[in-house]
Design a protein around this motif. Sequence first.
Motif, PDB file in Angstrom:
ATOM      1  N   LYS A 313       0.840  -1.209   0.000  1.00 41.93           N
ATOM      2  CA  LYS A 313       0.000   0.000   0.000  1.00 41.93           C
ATOM      3  C   LYS A 313       0.869   1.251   0.000  1.00 41.93           C
ATOM      4  O   LYS A 313       2.046   1.217   0.338  1.00 41.93           O
ATOM      5  N   LYS A 314       0.262   2.362  -0.388  1.00 38.73           N
ATOM      6  CA  LYS A 314       0.959   3.644  -0.303  1.00 38.73           C
ATOM      7  C   LYS A 314       1.088   4.045   1.158  1.00 38.73           C
ATOM      8  O   LYS A 314       0.187   3.815   1.958  1.00 38.73           O
ATOM      9  N   PHE A 316       1.686   7.295   3.611  1.00 34.86           N
ATOM     10  CA  PHE A 316       1.625   8.750   3.625  1.00 34.86           C
ATOM     11  C   PHE A 316       2.077   9.299   4.967  1.00 34.86           C
ATOM     12  O   PHE A 316       1.974   8.634   6.002  1.00 34.86           O
ATOM     13  N   THR A 322       3.210  11.611   0.083  1.00 37.13           N
ATOM     14  CA  THR A 322       3.495  10.201  -0.146  1.00 37.13           C
ATOM     15  C   THR A 322       4.925   9.891   0.261  1.00 37.13           C
ATOM     16  O   THR A 322       5.871  10.507  -0.229  1.00 37.13           O
ATOM     17  N   VAL A 324       6.149   6.453   0.331  1.00 41.70           N
ATOM     18  CA  VAL A 324       6.608   5.360  -0.524  1.00 41.70           C
ATOM     19  C   VAL A 324       5.415   4.757  -1.251  1.00 41.70           C
ATOM     20  O   VAL A 324       4.317   4.650  -0.703  1.00 41.70           O
ATOM     21  N   GLU A 325       5.629   4.404  -2.510  1.00 43.97           N
ATOM     22  CA  GLU A 325       4.598   3.744  -3.306  1.00 43.97           C
ATOM     23  C   GLU A 325       4.476   2.282  -2.895  1.00 43.97           C
ATOM     24  O   GLU A 325       5.458   1.665  -2.464  1.00 43.97           O
ATOM     25  N   GLY A 326       3.290   1.736  -3.026  1.00 44.28           N
ATOM     26  CA  GLY A 326       3.098   0.327  -2.725  1.00 44.28           C
ATOM     27  C   GLY A 326       3.741  -0.566  -3.772  1.00 44.28           C
ATOM     28  O   GLY A 326       3.861  -0.200  -4.938  1.00 44.28           O
ATOM     29  N   ALA A 473       9.216   8.113  -2.427  1.00 42.98           N
ATOM     30  CA  ALA A 473       8.382   8.636  -3.502  1.00 42.98           C
ATOM     31  C   ALA A 473       8.528  10.146  -3.617  1.00 42.98           C
ATOM     32  O   ALA A 473       8.878  10.835  -2.662  1.00 42.98           O
ATOM     33  N   LYS A 476       3.701  14.208  -3.358  1.00 47.36           N
ATOM     34  CA  LYS A 476       2.419  14.459  -4.006  1.00 47.36           C
ATOM     35  C   LYS A 476       1.407  14.748  -2.920  1.00 47.36           C
ATOM     36  O   LYS A 476       1.513  14.262  -1.808  1.00 47.36           O
ATOM     37  N   GLU A 481      -3.876  12.123  -4.656  1.00 48.50           N
ATOM     38  CA  GLU A 481      -3.786  10.667  -4.631  1.00 48.50           C
ATOM     39  C   GLU A 481      -5.115  10.026  -4.253  1.00 48.50           C
ATOM     40  O   GLU A 481      -5.504   9.014  -4.808  1.00 48.50           O
ATOM     41  N   SER A 482      -5.833  10.635  -3.303  1.00 48.50           N
ATOM     42  CA  SER A 482      -7.064  10.027  -2.821  1.00 48.50           C
ATOM     43  C   SER A 482      -8.148  10.013  -3.879  1.00 48.50           C
ATOM     44  O   SER A 482      -9.085   9.230  -3.814  1.00 48.50           O
ATOM     45  N   VAL A 510      -1.405   4.614   6.293  1.00 44.18           N
ATOM     46  CA  VAL A 510      -1.390   3.687   5.175  1.00 44.18           C
ATOM     47  C   VAL A 510      -2.754   3.718   4.517  1.00 44.18           C
ATOM     48  O   VAL A 510      -3.789   3.640   5.180  1.00 44.18           O
TER      49      VAL A 510
END
Length: 511
Positions: A313-314, A316, A322, A324-326, A473, A476, A481-482, A510
């Motif tokens: 998962k992302k 935040f 953000t 880290v990206e999932g 990441a 952003k 993102e949401s 998360v």
Amino acid sequence: MEIDDFQATTEAFLSWLSEVGVRINAKMVLKDLRSEGRGRGVSLRSYFVLPDPSFDSNVFLVAAAGFEEDELVFSIPRGAVLNVGNVLSSTGSTNWRESLQNMPSWLSLTAAMISEGQRSNSQWAPYLAVLPKKLDSLVFWSEEELAELQACSVLQKIGRAGAEEMFGKHLVPLGIANSNYEFYHRVASVIMAYAFDIPEEDNTKHIPGPLDDDNDDLVSDDGKDEKTILSMIPLADMLNADAERNNARLCCDNEELEMRTIKPIAAGEEIFNDYGQLPRSDLLRRYGYITENYAIYDVAEISASSIISVAGKKLFTQAGETLVEGLTANEIEKRVALAEREGCFEESYDLVHSRPEEPAVPVELLAFVYILLVDDETLEAILNSKASIPRRSKLCSQLVGKFLSAVIWSKIMDYTTTWEEDCGILKDIRNDEPCSTRKLMAVQVRKGEKAVLKKSGQEAEAFDGSNARMRVAKKKSLARESQKMPPVQQRAVTDDSIPSGKGNGFSGRVL
């Protein structure tokens, strides 16, 4: 009538000990501790009487009954120990020999004890009579009682169903009369709580305490260099355990088994063995009780599956950035395989109370999270053996800390009460609100685990290492993102949800 029965069985047991050659130091006494919520315990006499050599034999002195270090408390002939070898030798029976040899040690001892309990002329009848008839170990708890443990990992270690499968496979075919699964559980639980794993006669070793191994099962911890046998040791198993007041130890380096002091003991003090550094959850599971003296050994388990879930998962910050990206499923699989190769992947990781010799977060957990968070270039270098997992200080990057904080918070959310709510429950109990002993123990265990989680989260949150080589990441906004993700319901993160202190220590989110 109960008191008379208790005293009668105690006196018969003491008489039997003398008959089988157990030597007891005159300073020692077997005490009735039922007024303290316990059974029998071994203690020093507050005083004892001995002849005064300066007068005739009818004059006596009253002496303090202190023990010096390394003084013999009692000794037990090996033939008086209840184990499978002695039982087979005692009965002369060969009917069960092959069957018992094919069972795990705890199961064969269960069968032997049940068999001896049904023999009116059993050598160990007076000893079996003083063993407990009721236990509070977790295998006997109802579903409602177990629910009080909430998200405690010990629930996955009870093993009732697995034990009953073994009973059906090994014990039922023996055709032991007047036996059922509940009775099998009771005998097996007595073994788990009281048995010692001792070297056979040709080997020498000091035994710290009953079943002092790291296994979750009742299986004997046989070493490669010596043969051991799981045994019930009369009198030795009546010493209560205490991590702080441990003052005696069972020694097996002589012909007889000896309980010896490891420090001076004053007159009137109780004699204590030690089970080792067990968390209270394991005390409850194995022995059916807990004590605050073992709170320092409490642990909280973080499963690899929960870590992997967060990794997909992302992550935040509270500010909506953000971190880290999932990872995709394929990326996770690749990184987990690398962690397995590097020896840092485990099904679960224990968080502990931080001590100088042991940080709260184990290095294996840090290494696994590092592999999940490292950038692709560094990952390939490790895969191709052009780089290695760094030392602990380099593993403690800010991103690793934030990620661990999110994992730990996710675990805390699995409990249905907060740490402070548990504190309130215990306060009400101290104010005489009715509560069962089992509920009280459950609240203390789950509260202890939450304390470990909170402190571990604070330790992780304080990581300040560089995020170099981390797949951090680009920033952003959470709002943008949401819009691409379905809404996620979360329990509010507040300072009231965890023990009070400087900050709540959990800033990651998360989605």
